[in-house]
Scaffold this motif. Structure first.
Motif, mmCIF file in Angstrom:
data_model
loop_
_atom_site.group_PDB
_atom_site.id
_atom_site.type_symbol
_atom_site.label_atom_id
_atom_site.label_comp_id
_atom_site.label_asym_id
_atom_site.label_seq_id
_atom_site.Cartn_x
_atom_site.Cartn_y
_atom_site.Cartn_z
ATOM 1 N N GLY A 610 2.103 2.565 8.362
ATOM 2 C CA GLY A 610 3.318 2.287 7.605
ATOM 3 C C GLY A 610 3.058 1.562 6.312
ATOM 4 N N GLU A 611 2.120 0.608 6.340
ATOM 5 C CA GLU A 611 1.842 -0.167 5.128
ATOM 6 C C GLU A 611 1.230 0.708 4.036
ATOM 7 O OE1 GLU A 611 -0.997 -3.185 5.884
ATOM 8 O OE2 GLU A 611 -2.278 -1.936 7.155
ATOM 9 N N ILE A 612 0.495 1.746 4.428
ATOM 10 C CA ILE A 612 -0.073 2.661 3.436
ATOM 11 C C ILE A 612 1.051 3.412 2.725
ATOM 12 C CG2 ILE A 612 -1.609 4.632 3.113
ATOM 13 C CD1 ILE A 612 -3.159 3.739 5.535
ATOM 14 N N PHE A 613 2.077 3.827 3.474
ATOM 15 C CA PHE A 613 3.212 4.502 2.855
ATOM 16 C C PHE A 613 4.016 3.553 1.982
ATOM 17 C CE2 PHE A 613 2.671 8.133 5.694
ATOM 18 C CZ PHE A 613 3.147 9.164 4.906
ATOM 19 N N ILE A 614 4.131 2.296 2.379
ATOM 20 C CA ILE A 614 4.866 1.336 1.547
ATOM 21 C C ILE A 614 4.165 1.153 0.207
ATOM 22 C CG2 ILE A 614 5.547 -1.076 1.371
ATOM 23 C CD1 ILE A 614 6.024 -1.090 4.356
ATOM 24 N N LYS A 615 2.845 1.063 0.243
ATOM 25 C CA LYS A 615 2.083 0.941 -1.004
ATOM 26 C C LYS A 615 2.254 2.193 -1.852
ATOM 27 C CE LYS A 615 -2.607 0.206 -2.745
ATOM 28 N NZ LYS A 615 -4.039 0.012 -2.379
#
Length: 867
Positions: A610-615
């Motif tokens: 999820g954090e990769i998509f947020i970035k």
């Protein structure tokens, strides 16, 4: 004396010349004698100079003008009366009385002959539309229409007009009595067995499979042509049908029977069903009264769940929590099992080929309704088929205009299947790719016997492919057979292999083998749904980056190389305009793919993405620049193609080749706009299989909101462009049409009707006779109704006809009154449209057309007045 002079104008001109000469100073006399001033005046009245002026002769045309004016043979009215007499001599009283009586007698004779001719026509000809519907008794209290004189005298205010419009909508016929007769009521779950009187056996009662197909589906004619024999299919317009009229279509198609299963093939995503325009049915509105009533009545057409009845929704609702909740709500409302695909396969409508939620069936739901081979061909080439069918519809639709919608769709779809030879296309792609790989290896090895080497390579390729297909077969829980068919696996294998000579993620790249092994590792654990979603995410992202690299390697690199070698094909400015944004997107997504690869190398249940998509979502301004400049990019490509022969030849060499996967440059630039729909779908599917207490769930929710918001921005931009183009096309089609471009205005439905004229308005409704005066086309927009005259012309030696349209009037929907006309011997399917100043008596050709039109018009007016 000259010819062609006007006696009424020349005295004024003479007076003007006299005043002009008197007012002109002596110093300016040389200017007012210029020939350029006097020659046009003389020529205008036909006074030509009888000789050619010498080089230094000035004022010749001026003197000629004065001579012509002074010699005019012009008489005043009094002089003319004295010389020639007058034509306006007064008549005597007896002569004037006789002339009036003669004129009155002639008018009376003409009126009597016209009335006699009309009576003979009505007596000889049959009714305008034949039918057997019973006439209804029309009550005066159901007529909210007021005469135009009364409306003008009273001066209706907006509140009164609104009340009248709403009253006219309430007085319209409902579904049960649209033609003056009452149809049977909808059957309930308790008494559905009463329909089948000849055979009470449940095994013989339910043999009907029914499928609804939306016109919004790309290349829907191909889908209609894929319907199996014995399956009842109905095509409905996405933008011109209401929920009530949709039930009418189902009711008429089933003709009182129960369906063993019913499929709905429409547009949508993993959260909602885009069933109709204005009806995106999701968890928020599934319990609204009108939507709930629709699904309850729809369930009454299907056998109960205990008898094996089920409704199949061809929308991936099983790939998100909201979609699963919608399925649960629908099953509880109707008492019928609702199924939907739970697949995570990205691509155009590939989800229908995945596993389906629900109880096990004898075969996969798509193949209950459709021929397997045809449906698989359609799903693999949907985007290309839609572009091809635009031309096919334009050529074939006039030939099938009189046929029903589903029949003409089946004919057009079968024509496409027969002419495009899908099997040969797929086989040729596979053979071309295998030969390209073999020739590449042949050029590297340079063997002594090239033919033997190539044959050995192709045999090895065939054995590897068969082994790879066996490894990639994924069995679903709902079907013991493979729901992912062999065709889908072949397509995935073909797409996995790069089709470029020197790809950045090709076989020579060390990361290529690592990515392929990682994808296979993630896909082997079919029991873990989350792992499968992550595997599909990585695989689809790699393919997307490969498509963007085609633009860089095939187009940008050669153009820049030519520019550096002083043999420029395009200028540096044009290269910057066309390719700068897409190259920035490629850089962003390569970084995103690298982050995914690093995270998934040691994938485990505790890992997060999820954090990769947020970035990634925080850097979407790169995509914003691309979409804002997208129209300019396409116009620049077309302009350079037309004006630069070298660029035209360059595109001819590189467009639609094996290297570009048979796509052109503008088609490759479409991929960024389609990718965000896949992102949203994969993120919802990933969150569906993440536990509530997992650390990745919150980040996935945030990423979904980011990507979904940006997808809405793209969809709104595309919708605005489509509506603007559609309104421009309509405006060009209708002669004399005013400007249609308005904010939030879009076309809903076009209905062809006949305009009638009532010859005897004083008598009762059932005895009135009507005359067909002309044909009309009604264009219903979201805020107005446009009426245009329609003329049909035939060209010599041509079977098809051409229709032309002439603008008549436009009425705002909140000021439009509608009145139904009951059927009689002389009129069928008629209604009245009344605006502030005029009214039109219209009639459709078929009863269904009238009901659909009034239903859509009524629904649109209500939505307009609620705003």
């Amino acid at each position: 004396m000259s010819v062609g002079r006007s006696p009424r104008e020349t005295p004024e001109m003479e007076s003007f010349y006299t005043r002009f000469s008197a007012w002109t100073p002596l110093s300016n006399k040389s200017l007012n004698r210029q020939d350029c001033l006097w020659m046009p005046k003389c020529i205008k009245f036909g006074w030509f100079l009888p000789y050619t002026a010498t080089e230094h002769e000035y004022g010749a045309w001026k003197h000629h003008y004065i001579a012509c004016v002074s010699n005019l043979d012009w008489l005043t009215p009094r002089e003319a009366a004295a010389t020639y007499g007058t034509l306006n001599e007064p008549k005597g009283e007896d002569e004037e009385l006789q002339a009036r009586q003669r004129e009155k007698c002639l008018r009376k004779i003409i009126w009597e002959k016209i009335a006699l001719r009309k009576r003979e026509l009505f007596r000889v000809r049959p009714p305008w539309v034949s039918g057997t519907g019973c006439s209804r008794f029309f009550e005066s209290r159901c007529r909210p229409r007021l005469p135009a004189t009364v409306r003008d005298r009273v001066g209706l205010r907006e509140a009164l007009e609104k009340q009248l419009v709403l009253a006219s909508l309430e007085a319209l016929p409902k579904r049960s009595n649209v033609s003056g007769r009452h149809s049977y009521p909808l059957l309930s779950k308790k008494n559905w067995r009463g329909v089948f009187k000849n055979d009470d056996s449940p095994s013989h009662a339910f043999q009907t499979h029914f499928i609804l197909i939306s016109s919004r589906i790309p290349a829907y004619e191909m889908v209609v042509a894929s319907v199996r024999a014995g399956v009842t299919s109905v095509v409905y317009e996405h933008s011109g049908v209401t929920l009530e009229s949709m039930l009418q279509l189902i009711d008429k198609a089933l003709d009182g029977q129960k369906a063993q299963s019913m499929g709905i093939f429409s547009d949508g995503d993993s959260r909602e069903i885009n069933l109709l325009q204005g009806y995106k049915i999701g968890i928020k509105n599934v319990l609204k009264p009108d939507v709930r009533d629709f699904w309850e009545k729809l369930g009454s057409y299907v056998a109960p769940e205990g008898e094996g009845g089920h409704v199949d929704l061809f929308v991936p609702l099983g790939a998100s929590e909201a979609g699963v909740e919608v399925l649960s709500q629908l099953s509880q409302l109707t008492g019928t099992l609702f199924t939907a695909p739970a697949g995570i396969a990205t691509g155009s409508y590939q989800h229908i080929l995945s596993d389906w939620l629900g109880q096990p069936q004898e075969r996969a739901p798509p193949f209950i309704y459709f021929s397997e081979s045809k449906l698989l061909m359609w799903s693999s080439l949907t985007d290309c088929l839609e572009d091809t069918l635009k031309s096919a519809r334009k050529q074939l639709s006039p030939l099938f205009k009189e046929l029903q919608k589903h029949i003409s769709g089946r004919l057009i779809g079968q024509f496409m299947f027969d002419t495009m030879t899908m099997t040969n296309i797929l086989n040729n792609q596979e053979i071309a790719q295998a030969l390209a790989d073999g020739l590449t290896e042949l050029s590297k090895e340079n063997p002594d016997k090239p033919l033997e080497f190539l044959s050995y390579f192709l045999l090895k390729k065939c054995s590897e492919k068969s082994k790879d297909l066996e490894e990639h077969v994924i069995l679903t829980k709902s079907d013991p057979k493979a729901t992912f068919d062999l065709f889908v696996k072949e397509r995935n294998v073909l797409e996995d292999s790069p089709r470029r000579a020197n790809p950045s993620l090709g076989k020579n790249d060390p990361n290529f083998e690592l990515l392929v092994q990682l994808e296979r590792k993630l896909q082997t654990d079919s029991a873990v749904k989350r792992t499968r979603v992550v595997g599909e995410l990585l695989q689809s992202e790699r393919k997307y980056v490969q498509m963007l690299e085609i633009v860089r390697d095939v187009y940008v690199t050669p153009l820049k190389a030519a520019l550096s070698s002083n043999r420029a094909i395009l200028s540096a400015a044009n290269i910057q305009i066309i390719f700068s944004d897409i190259l920035q997107i490629l850089s962003l997504n390569r970084q995103f793919l690298g982050n995914l690869r690093d995270r998934l190398q040691d994938w485990g249940p505790a890992h997060c993405v999820g954090e990769i998509f947020i970035k990634f979502g925080s850097q979407l301004n790169t995509y914003t620049n691309f979409f804002n400049n997208y129209p300019v990019v396409l116009k620049t490509i077309e302009k350079c193609r037309e004006m630069i022969p070298a660029f035209r030849a360059f595109l001819k060499r590189h467009d639609k080749t094996v290297v570009t996967k048979m796509l052109s440059l503008p088609e490759l630039l479409l991929y960024p706009s389609r990718r965000f729909k896949e992102y949203v779908h994969l993120l919802y599917a990933l969150r569906l299989h993440v536990p509530a207490d997992h650390a990745d769930r919150g980040d996935l929710t945030t990423a979904i909101d980011q990507i979904k918001k940006y997808k809405g921005y793209i969809d709104q931009m595309k919708q605005n462009i489509d509506m603007k183009d559609q309104l421009s096309d309509i405006q060009r089609t209708i002669c004399g049409c005013p400007t249609l471009s308005e904010v939030n205005r879009y076309l809903i439905r076009v209905q062809d009707v006949a305009q009638l004229h009532c010859c005897e308005e004083e008598i009762n409704f059932s005895l009135r006779r009507y005359e067909h005066t002309r044909d009309l086309s009604l264009f219903l927009f979201s805020d107005a109704l446009l009426l245009s005259g329609r003329r049909t012309s035939h060209a010599p030696f041509e079977r098809t006809s051409k229709s032309t349209y002439q603008f008549i009037a436009s009425v705002a929907l909140h000021r439009l009154l509608i009145e139904d006309i009951p059927d009689s011997k002389c009129i069928k399917n008629a209604f009245i449209l009344q605006g502030p100043k005029h009214e039109w008596i219209c009639a459709t050709e078929a009863e269904d057309d009238k009901f659909l039109w009034l239903s859509v018009l009524q629904n649109t007016i209500k939505r307009t007045m609620e705003k």
